[in-house]
Design an enzyme around this catalytic site. Structure first.
Site, PDB file in Angstrom:
ATOM      1  N   HIS A   1      25.869  25.826  69.861  1.00  0.00           N
ATOM      2  CA  HIS A   1      27.282  26.136  70.066  1.00  0.00           C
ATOM      3  C   HIS A   1      27.518  27.501  70.698  1.00  0.00           C
ATOM      4  CE1 HIS A   1      31.570  25.976  69.460  1.00  0.00           C
ATOM      5  NE2 HIS A   1      31.544  27.091  68.747  1.00  0.00           N
TER       6      HIS A   1
ATOM      7  N   ASP B   1      34.842  28.052  72.682  1.00  0.00           N
ATOM      8  CA  ASP B   1      35.323  27.675  71.357  1.00  0.00           C
ATOM      9  C   ASP B   1      36.851  27.745  71.365  1.00  0.00           C
ATOM     10  OD1 ASP B   1      34.325  27.259  68.381  1.00  0.00           O
ATOM     11  OD2 ASP B   1      35.811  28.861  68.252  1.00  0.00           O
TER      12      ASP B   1
END
Length: 316
Positions: A291, A114
């Site tokens: 994610h 991320d």
């Protein structure tokens, strides 16, 4: 090989405060230094902590690597400057360079997820001599855009797109902090519309047990979310500060991994990796993963990272 670590395992880890670049980083360490083998530095994203790498820290150390996992600037036990300008990539990469100085390492393999991925890509651009190799999870590297990113995101995705909504200080903070547990486990993308609704209490996802969730909740109830939000607020500043990166490749050995269901791919596709990475060793798509891939699918992520580390070897 250890593939999953418990909260109790994590709490037995040694952590210490490292003074670097004018701030203090809380750093978790595991594994022994082997001559000729670089340390592995794991950089987390939003809203996470070094704890998000718990499954990787133990597996990599067991495989013979010295692992350093900091709470990044703005998070957990590390310093949390208030000014968004303190969170530009020059400062974030300076933190990591200082961490290497502290442990006496010339270079390291940097792995980021991320926002951590964005930081380690920039580390390879800005400090190539300190980077033996670089691996990004979820957020791909892309060529520098010809214009600042935020006006483009606002035009294409609207004012309620989470990166745009995060920009105004004091707006997202109370919405995210109102129900920290809900903020951390919601399957939705944060937005003004999301914040306007009362959300029923949700169970954590299957890969996060209640004790692990409580660890995150306690940390963010203590620190709030301003530090993490400031990464987003420095996006246009990052663009302005890195004009020299126009057309510059990353020549260090590299690796990218994502989940097939990661929503980041909808607005940041990984189709231009080859425009930047001249030595891409592997592109891994973990089928069915979302994610939070290193926590959700540690077996596949650990195996892929160890393949990459093995391909890098001990040479430069």
């Amino acid at each position: 090989m250890t593939t999953k670590a418990s909260l109790a395992d994590w709490e037995r880890l040694v952590s210490r405060d490292v003074t670097t670049n004018g701030i203090t980083l809380r750093v978790f360490e595991h594994g022994e230094h082997r001559p000729g083998t670089p340390p592995v530095v794991l950089c987390h994203g939003f809203p996470e902590l070094a704890f998000s790498w718990r499954h990787q820290v133990f597996a990599l150390a067991e495989a013979g690597y010295r692992v350093l996992a900091p709470d990044m600037r703005g998070y957990g036990g590390s310093s949390r400057p208030r000014d968004a300008e303190a969170y530009d990539v020059l400062n974030l990469c300076g933190d990591l360079a200082g961490l290497l100085d502290d442990v006496g390492a010339e270079d390291a393999v940097f792995v980021g997820h991320d926002w951590g991925a964005n930081v380690v890509w920039h580390m390879a651009w800005l400090h190539p001599g300190r980077v033996r190799a670089v691996a990004g999870l979820s957020v791909p590297v892309t060529p520098r855009s010809p214009v600042p990113p935020l006006p483009v995101l606002r035009s294409r995705l609207g004012d309620d797109f989470y990166m745009v909504w995060f920009q105004e200080p004091g707006v997202a903070e109370p919405a995210l902090a109102r129900n920290v547990r809900g903020t951390l486990v919601t399957p939705e993308v944060w937005s003004a519309e999301w914040a306007s609704r009362e959300e029923a209490e949700l169970a954590p996802p299957p890969w996060l047990d209640e004790d692990e969730l409580a660890y995150y909740v306690k940390a963010f109830e203590e620190t709030g979310f301003t530090g993490g939000l400031n990464y987003y607020r420095a996006m246009d500043r990052n663009w302005a500060l890195t004009r020299e990166l126009e057309g510059r490749p990353i020549t260090r050995p590299s690796f990218f991994l994502t989940g097939s269901k990661d929503p980041v791919a909808r607005f940041m596709p990984a189709d231009r990796l080859g425009d930047v990475l001249t030595d891409l060793r592997e592109l891994v798509v973990v089928e069915g993963a979302g994610h939070w891939v290193q926590q959700e699918r540690p077996e596949e992520v650990n195996a892929a990272l160890l393949r990459f580390l093995g391909s890098v070897g001990q040479g430069a």
